[in-house]
Design a protein around this motif. Structure first.
Motif, mmCIF file in Angstrom:
data_model
loop_
_atom_site.group_PDB
_atom_site.id
_atom_site.type_symbol
_atom_site.label_atom_id
_atom_site.label_comp_id
_atom_site.label_asym_id
_atom_site.label_seq_id
_atom_site.Cartn_x
_atom_site.Cartn_y
_atom_site.Cartn_z
ATOM 1 N N ALA A 4 0.827 -1.211 0.000
ATOM 2 C CA ALA A 4 0.000 0.000 0.000
ATOM 3 C C ALA A 4 0.862 1.263 0.000
ATOM 4 O O ALA A 4 0.540 2.251 -0.676
ATOM 5 N N ASP A 5 1.964 1.233 0.746
ATOM 6 C CA ASP A 5 2.852 2.401 0.762
ATOM 7 C C ASP A 5 3.529 2.595 -0.596
ATOM 8 O O ASP A 5 3.723 3.728 -1.050
ATOM 9 N N HIS A 6 3.901 1.495 -1.254
ATOM 10 C CA HIS A 6 4.485 1.605 -2.595
ATOM 11 C C HIS A 6 3.489 2.207 -3.575
ATOM 12 O O HIS A 6 3.843 3.080 -4.389
ATOM 13 N N LEU A 7 2.250 1.756 -3.519
ATOM 14 C CA LEU A 7 1.230 2.298 -4.423
ATOM 15 C C LEU A 7 0.954 3.771 -4.114
ATOM 16 O O LEU A 7 0.731 4.572 -5.030
ATOM 17 N N ARG A 8 0.982 4.126 -2.841
ATOM 18 C CA ARG A 8 0.763 5.530 -2.477
ATOM 19 C C ARG A 8 1.911 6.395 -2.984
ATOM 20 O O ARG A 8 1.697 7.501 -3.494
ATOM 21 N N GLU A 9 3.137 5.901 -2.863
ATOM 22 C CA GLU A 9 4.279 6.664 -3.377
ATOM 23 C C GLU A 9 4.214 6.783 -4.896
ATOM 24 O O GLU A 9 4.515 7.842 -5.462
ATOM 25 N N LEU A 10 3.823 5.703 -5.580
ATOM 26 C CA LEU A 10 3.686 5.758 -7.027
ATOM 27 C C LEU A 10 2.631 6.782 -7.437
ATOM 28 O O LEU A 10 2.828 7.531 -8.413
ATOM 29 N N ARG A 11 1.537 6.837 -6.720
ATOM 30 C CA ARG A 11 0.500 7.834 -7.017
ATOM 31 C C ARG A 11 1.039 9.239 -6.853
ATOM 32 O O ARG A 11 0.790 10.118 -7.697
ATOM 33 N N ASN A 12 1.790 9.497 -5.787
ATOM 34 C CA ASN A 12 2.343 10.836 -5.568
ATOM 35 C C ASN A 12 3.357 11.206 -6.648
ATOM 36 O O ASN A 12 3.385 12.344 -7.124
ATOM 37 N N ARG A 13 4.198 10.234 -7.043
ATOM 38 C CA ARG A 13 5.177 10.504 -8.104
ATOM 39 C C ARG A 13 4.474 10.818 -9.414
ATOM 40 O O ARG A 13 4.864 11.756 -10.140
ATOM 41 N N LEU A 14 3.459 10.044 -9.754
ATOM 42 C CA LEU A 14 2.733 10.289 -11.002
ATOM 43 C C LEU A 14 2.008 11.628 -10.965
ATOM 44 O O LEU A 14 1.944 12.338 -11.978
ATOM 45 N N ALA A 15 1.467 11.989 -9.812
ATOM 46 C CA ALA A 15 0.769 13.269 -9.701
ATOM 47 C C ALA A 15 1.735 14.430 -9.924
ATOM 48 O O ALA A 15 1.407 15.405 -10.623
ATOM 49 N N LYS A 16 2.931 14.344 -9.359
ATOM 50 C CA LYS A 16 3.919 15.404 -9.569
ATOM 51 C C LYS A 16 4.351 15.480 -11.037
ATOM 52 O O LYS A 16 4.510 16.574 -11.587
ATOM 53 N N ALA A 17 4.530 14.312 -11.664
ATOM 54 C CA ALA A 17 4.933 14.309 -13.068
ATOM 55 C C ALA A 17 3.851 14.897 -13.966
ATOM 56 O O ALA A 17 4.131 15.696 -14.866
ATOM 57 N N VAL A 18 2.597 14.520 -13.726
ATOM 58 C CA VAL A 18 1.492 15.045 -14.535
ATOM 59 C C VAL A 18 1.316 16.540 -14.301
ATOM 60 O O VAL A 18 1.026 17.305 -15.233
ATOM 61 N N LEU A 19 1.497 16.996 -13.059
ATOM 62 C CA LEU A 19 1.380 18.419 -12.774
ATOM 63 C C LEU A 19 2.458 19.211 -13.510
ATOM 64 O O LEU A 19 2.166 20.263 -14.111
ATOM 65 N N ALA A 20 3.689 18.718 -13.496
ATOM 66 C CA ALA A 20 4.759 19.411 -14.224
ATOM 67 C C ALA A 20 4.490 19.411 -15.722
ATOM 68 O O ALA A 20 4.690 20.434 -16.406
ATOM 69 N N LEU A 21 4.006 18.292 -16.269
ATOM 70 C CA LEU A 21 3.688 18.224 -17.693
ATOM 71 C C LEU A 21 2.580 19.203 -18.067
ATOM 72 O O LEU A 21 2.655 19.887 -19.098
ATOM 73 N N THR A 22 1.566 19.310 -17.211
ATOM 74 C CA THR A 22 0.445 20.208 -17.504
ATOM 75 C C THR A 22 0.886 21.671 -17.461
ATOM 76 O O THR A 22 0.535 22.469 -18.351
ATOM 77 N N VAL A 23 1.654 22.037 -16.451
ATOM 78 C CA VAL A 23 2.089 23.433 -16.319
ATOM 79 C C VAL A 23 2.965 23.839 -17.502
ATOM 80 O O VAL A 23 2.781 24.916 -18.101
ATOM 81 N N VAL A 24 3.911 22.978 -17.875
ATOM 82 C CA VAL A 24 4.800 23.311 -18.985
ATOM 83 C C VAL A 24 4.039 23.343 -20.304
ATOM 84 O O VAL A 24 4.300 24.190 -21.174
ATOM 85 N N SER A 25 3.071 22.447 -20.488
ATOM 86 C CA SER A 25 2.280 22.446 -21.723
ATOM 87 C C SER A 25 1.446 23.709 -21.854
ATOM 88 O O SER A 25 1.334 24.286 -22.950
ATOM 89 N N VAL A 26 0.856 24.173 -20.754
ATOM 90 C CA VAL A 26 0.071 25.417 -20.790
ATOM 91 C C VAL A 26 0.986 26.604 -21.106
ATOM 92 O O VAL A 26 0.620 27.498 -21.891
ATOM 93 N N ALA A 27 2.183 26.618 -20.513
ATOM 94 C CA ALA A 27 3.117 27.706 -20.810
ATOM 95 C C ALA A 27 3.590 27.651 -22.256
ATOM 96 O O ALA A 27 3.775 28.684 -22.907
ATOM 97 N N GLY A 81 5.656 20.191 -23.879
ATOM 98 C CA GLY A 81 5.581 19.934 -22.443
ATOM 99 C C GLY A 81 6.273 18.642 -22.050
ATOM 100 O O GLY A 81 6.956 18.584 -21.024
ATOM 101 N N VAL A 82 6.120 17.597 -22.856
ATOM 102 C CA VAL A 82 6.786 16.324 -22.559
ATOM 103 C C VAL A 82 8.299 16.475 -22.623
ATOM 104 O O VAL A 82 9.032 15.952 -21.775
ATOM 105 N N ILE A 83 8.799 17.200 -23.613
ATOM 106 C CA ILE A 83 10.248 17.340 -23.781
ATOM 107 C C ILE A 83 10.843 18.251 -22.716
ATOM 108 O O ILE A 83 11.855 17.919 -22.084
ATOM 109 N N ILE A 84 10.225 19.413 -22.496
ATOM 110 C CA ILE A 84 10.803 20.382 -21.558
ATOM 111 C C ILE A 84 10.694 19.898 -20.114
ATOM 112 O O ILE A 84 11.608 20.103 -19.303
#
Length: 301
Positions: A4-27, A81-84
């Motif tokens: 459960a802790d591994h899955l929770r960490e994976l969720r947090n990592r994916l959320a940070k990655a998607v957030l960075a991708l979204t912000v850079v894509s909008v910019a 966004g994916v590249i930057i």
């Protein structure tokens, strides 16, 4: 950690990655016009009219339907966004995987990344350099009296495909070195494959390049062949280093190492005198008293 802790960490990592991708894509959407001009710059454009310059080897870039400008802008923004944002989401991926690796595996991973990134960008740069020449060759086949109208989304797909193919092809030497480091294939065996490799690389260059012209095939196959022989040289040097450190490293599992059966003199000081041991001294004395050698216990005990 528990599952459960591994899955929770994976969720947090994916959320940070998607957030960075979204912000850079909008910019990147605010600079979509400049990005599309950069990606479409390899296309020789007609300045005076359709086919009036460069002997017909030119084209007019157009949008073929109503939604094409919007979908093209979104595609370019997401791609940027994916590249930057790649350093951010790659770090999140590495932070999730690294705790499960040994120290030497982490070291090899650092070496792999430090070599893979320059090779990929080298292939991408070569693709961007070759594309204008390849496009002129293809557009030069246009019959007289005909015009070339290229959709913008097709040009972007063509450019991205060329960059990815060239960049991924430049990773082949690195994969060969990794296989050699694991001990699966020796450098001498790789060198014996050079005829088949050269033929295969040219066939791959002819099939993989979307331009289907000889110039693009040679531009892709030539550097890969050079990198292949450089990788073989590195593998041969690695085999020599491994042979000096362990002479039996290249032996098969079913092959015995050579044995030196030459008799050697131990010298006077290394001889050991062995006194004879009687059976009653091992299992017990004849009169029934325990032997002091075994403290009263027999061999089984």
């Amino acid at each position: 950690m528990p599952l459960a802790d591994h899955l929770r960490e994976l969720r947090n990592r994916l959320a940070k990655a998607v957030l960075a991708l979204t912000v850079v894509s909008v910019a990147a959407a605010f600079y979509s016009q400049q990005l599309m001009e950069f990606l479409s710059s390899p296309v020789p454009r007609c300045t005076k009219g359709l086919g009036e310059t460069t002997g017909g080897a030119c084209a007019v870039i157009a949008y073929t339907d109503l939604l094409s400008p919007f979908t093209t802008t979104v595609k370019v923004s997401v791609m940027a966004g994916v590249i930057i944002s790649s350093p951010i989401w790659l770090y999140q991926l590495w932070a999730f995987v690294a705790p499960g690796l040994h120290r030497h595996e982490r070291r090899y991973s650092y070496y792999f990344v430090s070599a893979a990134v320059p090779l990929f960008f080298g292939g991408a740069w070569l693709a961007y350099t070759v594309m204008p020449i390849s496009m002129r060759v293809l557009l030069g086949i246009t019959p007289d009296g005909s015009a070339n109208i290229l959709p913008m989304d097709k040009i972007l797909d063509f450019t991205v495909r060329m960059v990815l193919i060239f960049g991924a092809a430049f990773e082949l030497p690195l994969l060969l070195i990794m296989v050699n480091l694991t001990g699966l294939v020796s450098g001498r065996r790789m060198l014996g494959w050079w005829r088949g490799v050269v033929m295969g690389v040219f066939i791959f260059g002819a099939v993989a390049t979307p331009t289907t012209d000889p110039f693009g095939m040679i531009a892709l196959a030539g550097p890969i062949i050079v990198l292949y022989f450089m990788a073989v040289g590195v593998c041969v040097l690695n085999d020599r280093r491994r042979r000096r450190a362990d002479p039996d490293a290249e032996l098969d599992d079913d092959e015995a190492s050579p044995l030196d059966l030459t008799p050697q003199d131990l010298g006077e000081g290394e001889r050991v005198s062995v006194s004879p041991v009687l059976p009653e001294q091992v299992r017990g004395s004849v009169d029934g008293t325990p032997s002091p050698r075994h403290n009263g216990y027999d061999d089984v005990t």
